[in-house]
Design a protein around this motif. Sequence first.
Motif, PDB file in Angstrom:
ATOM      1  N   THR A 107       0.813  -1.213   0.000  1.00  9.65           N
ATOM      2  CA  THR A 107       0.000   0.000   0.000  1.00  9.65           C
ATOM      3  C   THR A 107       0.845   1.261   0.000  1.00  9.65           C
ATOM      4  O   THR A 107       0.455   2.271  -0.579  1.00  9.65           O
ATOM      5  CB  THR A 107      -0.976   0.005   1.197  1.00  9.65           C
ATOM      6  N   GLY A 108       2.021   1.229   0.664  1.00 10.86           N
ATOM      7  CA  GLY A 108       2.879   2.400   0.634  1.00 10.86           C
ATOM      8  C   GLY A 108       3.363   2.696  -0.768  1.00 10.86           C
ATOM      9  O   GLY A 108       3.249   3.816  -1.276  1.00 10.86           O
ATOM     10  N   ARG A 143     -12.653   8.855  -3.216  1.00 13.59           N
ATOM     11  CA  ARG A 143     -12.269   7.462  -3.031  1.00 13.59           C
ATOM     12  C   ARG A 143     -12.063   6.773  -4.376  1.00 13.59           C
ATOM     13  O   ARG A 143     -12.757   7.063  -5.357  1.00 13.59           O
ATOM     14  CB  ARG A 143     -13.320   6.713  -2.221  1.00 13.59           C
ATOM     15  N   LEU A 144     -11.145   5.829  -4.380  1.00 15.61           N
ATOM     16  CA  LEU A 144     -10.784   5.107  -5.592  1.00 15.61           C
ATOM     17  C   LEU A 144     -10.773   3.611  -5.308  1.00 15.61           C
ATOM     18  O   LEU A 144     -10.527   3.173  -4.181  1.00 15.61           O
ATOM     19  CB  LEU A 144      -9.384   5.519  -6.068  1.00 15.61           C
ATOM     20  N   PHE A 145     -11.020   2.837  -6.367  1.00 15.52           N
ATOM     21  CA  PHE A 145     -10.884   1.386  -6.313  1.00 15.52           C
ATOM     22  C   PHE A 145      -9.715   1.010  -7.211  1.00 15.52           C
ATOM     23  O   PHE A 145      -9.606   1.493  -8.335  1.00 15.52           O
ATOM     24  CB  PHE A 145     -12.168   0.717  -6.800  1.00 15.52           C
ATOM     25  N   TYR A 204      -8.231  -0.137  -1.844  1.00 12.71           N
ATOM     26  CA  TYR A 204      -8.986   1.108  -1.885  1.00 12.71           C
ATOM     27  C   TYR A 204      -8.011   2.236  -1.592  1.00 12.71           C
ATOM     28  O   TYR A 204      -7.063   2.070  -0.818  1.00 12.71           O
ATOM     29  CB  TYR A 204     -10.116   1.102  -0.846  1.00 12.71           C
ATOM     30  N   ALA A 205      -8.236   3.371  -2.207  1.00  8.60           N
ATOM     31  CA  ALA A 205      -7.353   4.515  -2.008  1.00  8.60           C
ATOM     32  C   ALA A 205      -8.179   5.777  -1.857  1.00  8.60           C
ATOM     33  O   ALA A 205      -9.377   5.809  -2.174  1.00  8.60           O
ATOM     34  CB  ALA A 205      -6.378   4.653  -3.187  1.00  8.60           C
ATOM     35  N   VAL A 213      -2.341  11.020  -3.573  1.00  8.19           N
ATOM     36  CA  VAL A 213      -3.073   9.929  -2.936  1.00  8.19           C
ATOM     37  C   VAL A 213      -2.531   9.807  -1.519  1.00  8.19           C
ATOM     38  O   VAL A 213      -1.361   9.493  -1.309  1.00  8.19           O
ATOM     39  CB  VAL A 213      -2.887   8.607  -3.705  1.00  8.19           C
ATOM     40  N   ARG A 214      -3.375  10.092  -0.552  1.00  8.94           N
ATOM     41  CA  ARG A 214      -2.864  10.185   0.816  1.00  8.94           C
ATOM     42  C   ARG A 214      -2.882   8.856   1.549  1.00  8.94           C
ATOM     43  O   ARG A 214      -2.197   8.688   2.562  1.00  8.94           O
ATOM     44  CB  ARG A 214      -3.654  11.216   1.613  1.00  8.94           C
ATOM     45  N   GLN A 215      -3.671   7.880   1.061  1.00 12.32           N
ATOM     46  CA  GLN A 215      -3.675   6.587   1.731  1.00 12.32           C
ATOM     47  C   GLN A 215      -4.216   5.516   0.787  1.00 12.32           C
ATOM     48  O   GLN A 215      -4.957   5.808  -0.139  1.00 12.32           O
ATOM     49  CB  GLN A 215      -4.511   6.615   3.010  1.00 12.32           C
TER      50      GLN A 215
END
Length: 309
Positions: free
Chosen positions: A23-24, A62-64, A54-55, A38-40
């Motif tokens: 994820t990082g 929000r993104l998939f 998910y991001a 993208v913060r997370q």
Amino acid sequence: MRPVGGGDDGDDGTGERRRDPVTGTMAERLTALLGREVRQAARAGRSHDWDIAYAELADGTRLFVKALPREAEPSGVFTAEARGLEWLGEAPDSPVLTPLAWDERIVVLPWVHECEPTPQAAERLGRRLARTHLAGAGSFGAPWPGFIGPLPLDNTPARDWPRFYAEQRLRPYLRRALDNGGLTPTDARIVERVVDGVEDLAGAPEPPARVHGDLWSGNVLWGSRDAVLVDPAAHGGHREADLAMLALFGLPYLDRVRDAYNEVAPLSAGWRSRVALHQMHPLLVHVCLFGAAYRTTALEAARAALRGG
């Protein structure tokens, strides 16, 4: 979505916070790909051979995300998915979810807040699907190598649908199902009768339609107003195939979808007798992916196809 700020993934046992390499790295990759922070990103498991995440953008959007694991070599599956979504999205009022960004290792889609399906949304889906099909295709097949799930799909362009279906949609997966033990040689002879008899079973000729190609109910997401379609195996195909697959695993308000579809693009006479024929391809794919669990259903569909319904 479970927040994982900046790819942080808990304590490593030494009192130090350790960085999640999936994820990082993904958050950084998405920032570069989208040109927006993208913060997370949060992992949500696996689907076939790829990671699901998910991001969230800095503004809260929000993104998939689907991405290949770092150790995996690109196969072309995400290129096929993204090109298929973009091609389907060129149709007027298309119900597909258009990718925000993609490359050979990742596909980024808008997040869909899923809601309960409604009859009204089902009717709109039927009309929008009909208009997508009517947008047509230059031939059966597609100008890119295809995939259905993780399996390769032969999209070599063809002019004749019965032979295209027999040789590029049925026979390859029959061979694979035999090889993996999902079907026996005796089973295969029943399916081969369908393959050999497609011309007689196919009904009146139809022009190539712009089809989703993997339209089971799980690839229909019911949003707050409309249903949207994801994960295609898009190609020029037979329009009855999308509707047959919606029926295969059950879709809420399917009759509403079909009735609304018929208002825009009436189905050809005898379409009900061909449902099992069109279901043969996805069922063989399921035998290839999941083995003998789908053997009985595939053979029942083959026998129904030979009976003409």
